[in-house]
Design an enzyme around this catalytic site. Sequence first.
Site, short mmCIF file in Angstrom:
data_model
loop_
_atom_site.label_atom_id
_atom_site.label_comp_id
_atom_site.label_asym_id
_atom_site.label_seq_id
_atom_site.Cartn_x
_atom_site.Cartn_y
_atom_site.Cartn_z
N SER A 174 33.86 18.87 35.46
CA SER A 174 34.74 19.11 36.61
C SER A 174 34.10 18.65 37.90
CB SER A 174 35.08 20.60 36.71
OG SER A 174 35.75 20.86 37.92
N ASP A 222 40.28 19.11 39.56
CA ASP A 222 40.97 20.35 39.94
C ASP A 222 41.74 20.15 41.23
OD1 ASP A 222 40.09 22.31 37.89
OD2 ASP A 222 38.10 21.80 38.64
N MET A 240 44.04 21.80 43.89
CA MET A 240 44.42 23.12 44.37
C MET A 240 45.08 23.01 45.74
SD MET A 240 41.03 25.31 43.37
CE MET A 240 40.07 24.95 41.89
N HIS A 283 44.12 18.74 36.51
CA HIS A 283 44.54 20.14 36.34
C HIS A 283 45.18 20.59 37.65
CE1 HIS A 283 43.09 24.57 35.62
NE2 HIS A 283 44.40 24.46 35.64
N MET A 299 42.69 29.40 30.60
CA MET A 299 41.72 29.69 31.65
C MET A 299 40.80 30.83 31.20
SD MET A 299 42.19 27.50 34.03
CE MET A 299 41.04 28.25 35.21
N PHE A 312 38.29 28.97 41.94
CA PHE A 312 36.93 28.68 42.39
C PHE A 312 36.02 28.39 41.21
CE2 PHE A 312 38.82 31.28 45.70
CZ PHE A 312 38.48 30.59 46.85
N GLY A 345 32.11 28.23 39.43
CA GLY A 345 30.95 29.10 39.40
C GLY A 345 31.22 30.53 39.00
N ASP A 364 38.58 26.44 30.33
CA ASP A 364 38.12 26.07 31.67
C ASP A 364 37.69 27.33 32.41
OD1 ASP A 364 37.73 25.17 34.23
OD2 ASP A 364 39.73 24.34 34.51
#
Length: 222
Positions: free
Chosen positions: A8, A34, A36, A65, A136, A142, A144, A174
């Site tokens: 990612s 990603d 968003m 995504h 998910m 976010f 981490g 993910d």
Amino acid sequence: MAIQISPSILSADFAHLADEAAAVENAADWLHVDVMDNHFVPNLTLGLPIVESLLKAAKLPLDCHLMIEDPDRWAPAYAEAGAGSVTIHAEAAKAPVRTLRAIRAAGARASLALNPATPLESYADLLPEVDMLLLMTVEPGFGGQKFIDLVLPKIRKARELVGGRDAAVWVQVDGGIAADTIERAAEAGADVFVAGSAVYGAEDPAAAVEALRAAAEKAAAG
């Protein structure tokens, strides 16, 4: 179905995305993007113009995504731009069948994502419309975050629904995927793994991808 790793770029250096893509191109299978919008999730990352630029620079196919509101409107454009796979969220799509079919018609693999608390059974009838089911393993928004083990039974159920590891529908996970979690996810039945900080936080991203793949393959083999 062979194990696939999709690093990612959410964890990459946005100022050097082409270089970050090149760092894993000989080790990874996909490049996970990603998207968003600060509405569906509380974060703002990147959109179609960046994806279009990255498509010109990256040798790996893009795994887009979409964590956005109104994916029915926006998702087909990512496929038309050249993304290899486009994922929409079940929680956001108002016309998922139409949108998934539009993604496929534009030449990309169509994927449906489910948040940790979204019941898998509610969307089982849509499996013929998808090429990949993304579960998910953190709350989206976010990088981490810590892997949510409560999703493991859902991964096992997804594997049962789509069939064995040679099934046409892939099962992707993910969130929180790293050396200490990828084995559990692979053992449960996942075969496509998104990893952000575990790859781009490593000194050698390509070596990190190879280590993750080896761990997943060992776990999947039993």
